[in-house]
Scaffold this motif. Structure first.
Motif, PDB file in Angstrom:
ATOM      1  N   VAL A   1       0.823  -1.201   0.000  1.00  0.00           N
ATOM      2  CA  VAL A   1       0.000   0.000   0.000  1.00  0.00           C
ATOM      3  C   VAL A   1       0.865   1.263   0.000  1.00  0.00           C
ATOM      4  CG1 VAL A   1      -1.705   1.344   1.294  1.00  0.00           C
ATOM      5  CG2 VAL A   1      -1.915  -1.151   1.180  1.00  0.00           C
ATOM      6  N   ALA A   2       1.776   1.353   0.971  1.00  0.00           N
ATOM      7  CA  ALA A   2       2.586   2.566   1.094  1.00  0.00           C
ATOM      8  C   ALA A   2       3.822   2.258   1.914  1.00  0.00           C
ATOM      9  CB  ALA A   2       1.787   3.687   1.756  1.00  0.00           C
TER      10      ALA A   2
ATOM     11  N   TYR B   1       3.766   5.031  -2.927  1.00  0.00           N
ATOM     12  CA  TYR B   1       2.416   4.502  -2.795  1.00  0.00           C
ATOM     13  C   TYR B   1       2.078   3.575  -3.956  1.00  0.00           C
ATOM     14  CZ  TYR B   1       1.826   8.340   0.512  1.00  0.00           C
ATOM     15  OH  TYR B   1       1.969   9.202   1.576  1.00  0.00           O
ATOM     16  N   ALA B   2       1.189   2.640  -3.670  1.00  0.00           N
ATOM     17  CA  ALA B   2       0.603   1.861  -4.745  1.00  0.00           C
ATOM     18  C   ALA B   2      -0.287   2.774  -5.584  1.00  0.00           C
ATOM     19  CB  ALA B   2      -0.219   0.714  -4.169  1.00  0.00           C
ATOM     20  N   ASP B   3      -0.370   2.505  -6.869  1.00  0.00           N
ATOM     21  CA  ASP B   3      -1.176   3.348  -7.753  1.00  0.00           C
ATOM     22  C   ASP B   3      -2.632   3.426  -7.289  1.00  0.00           C
ATOM     23  OD1 ASP B   3       0.488   2.386 -10.870  1.00  0.00           O
ATOM     24  OD2 ASP B   3       1.012   3.863  -9.326  1.00  0.00           O
ATOM     25  N   ALA B   4      -3.138   2.341  -6.708  1.00  0.00           N
ATOM     26  CA  ALA B   4      -4.554   2.284  -6.321  1.00  0.00           C
ATOM     27  C   ALA B   4      -4.912   3.270  -5.214  1.00  0.00           C
ATOM     28  CB  ALA B   4      -4.915   0.871  -5.898  1.00  0.00           C
TER      29      ALA B   4
ATOM     30  N   LYS C   1      -2.767   6.161  -4.467  1.00  0.00           N
ATOM     31  CA  LYS C   1      -2.035   7.424  -4.635  1.00  0.00           C
ATOM     32  C   LYS C   1      -3.011   8.586  -4.716  1.00  0.00           C
ATOM     33  CE  LYS C   1       1.623   6.668  -6.917  1.00  0.00           C
ATOM     34  NZ  LYS C   1       2.590   6.401  -8.003  1.00  0.00           N
ATOM     35  N   GLY C   2      -2.745   9.621  -3.932  1.00  0.00           N
ATOM     36  CA  GLY C   2      -3.598  10.795  -3.912  1.00  0.00           C
ATOM     37  C   GLY C   2      -4.728  10.721  -2.900  1.00  0.00           C
ATOM     38  N   ARG C   3      -4.958   9.541  -2.328  1.00  0.00           N
ATOM     39  CA  ARG C   3      -6.028   9.395  -1.328  1.00  0.00           C
ATOM     40  C   ARG C   3      -5.496   8.955   0.030  1.00  0.00           C
ATOM     41  NH1 ARG C   3      -9.302   5.545  -1.903  1.00  0.00           N
ATOM     42  NH2 ARG C   3      -8.090   4.284  -3.367  1.00  0.00           N
ATOM     43  N   PHE C   4      -4.395   8.207   0.055  1.00  0.00           N
ATOM     44  CA  PHE C   4      -3.790   7.741   1.299  1.00  0.00           C
ATOM     45  C   PHE C   4      -2.498   8.511   1.554  1.00  0.00           C
ATOM     46  CE2 PHE C   4      -5.526   3.081   1.484  1.00  0.00           C
ATOM     47  CZ  PHE C   4      -6.817   3.562   1.287  1.00  0.00           C
ATOM     48  N   THR C   5      -2.180   8.739   2.833  1.00  0.00           N
ATOM     49  CA  THR C   5      -0.951   9.429   3.212  1.00  0.00           C
ATOM     50  C   THR C   5      -0.275   8.677   4.353  1.00  0.00           C
ATOM     51  OG1 THR C   5      -1.933  11.555   2.618  1.00  0.00           O
ATOM     52  CG2 THR C   5       0.067  11.592   3.959  1.00  0.00           C
TER      53      THR C   5
END
Length: 120
Positions: free
Chosen positions: A47-48, A59-62, A64-68
């Motif tokens: 995941v990250a 990050y995993a592409d799935a 990216k931009g939503r998880f930190t």
């Protein structure tokens, strides 16, 4: 190194959760820390990950931009902030510790996992 995850639970699609992973018994600041997840019937997936000093992340592409992913070396904790959750995020989430820069494999230590369920 012992790792204990917390913060899992039930969230609605589009909602947020923050996972924590607390380390003990080792030198936390020398390890890269990663989050992985395993959905029912599927293999564990990356995941990250964050570097030992928090300076770089991947990050995993799935997600990216939503998880930190972030970490606090003074408190021996790594976090995963999950926003705009999708039902596909339903899984058991594991944190791991590894040597290396931004590893996606060869983790030496794992937590026991925390369940995340995204459902309306």
């Amino acid at each position: 190194v012992q790792l204990v995850e917390s913060g899992g639970g039930l969230a609605q699609p589009g909602g947020s959760l923050r996972l924590s992973c607390t380390a003990s018994g080792g030198t936390f600041s020398k390890y890269a820390m990663g989050w992985f997840r395993q959905a029912p019937g599927k293999e564990r997936e990356f995941v990250a990950v964050i570097t030992f000093n928090g300076g770089r992340t991947d990050y995993a592409d799935a997600v990216k931009g939503r998880f930190t992913i972030s970490r606090d070396n003074a408190e021996n904790v790594v976090y995963l902030q999950m926003d705009r959750l999708k039902t596909a995020a339903t899984a058991v989430y594991y944190c791991g510790a590894a040597l290396g820069f931004l590893p996606r494999e060869d983790y030496a230590y794992w937590g026991q996992g925390t369940q995340v369920t995204v459902s309306s």
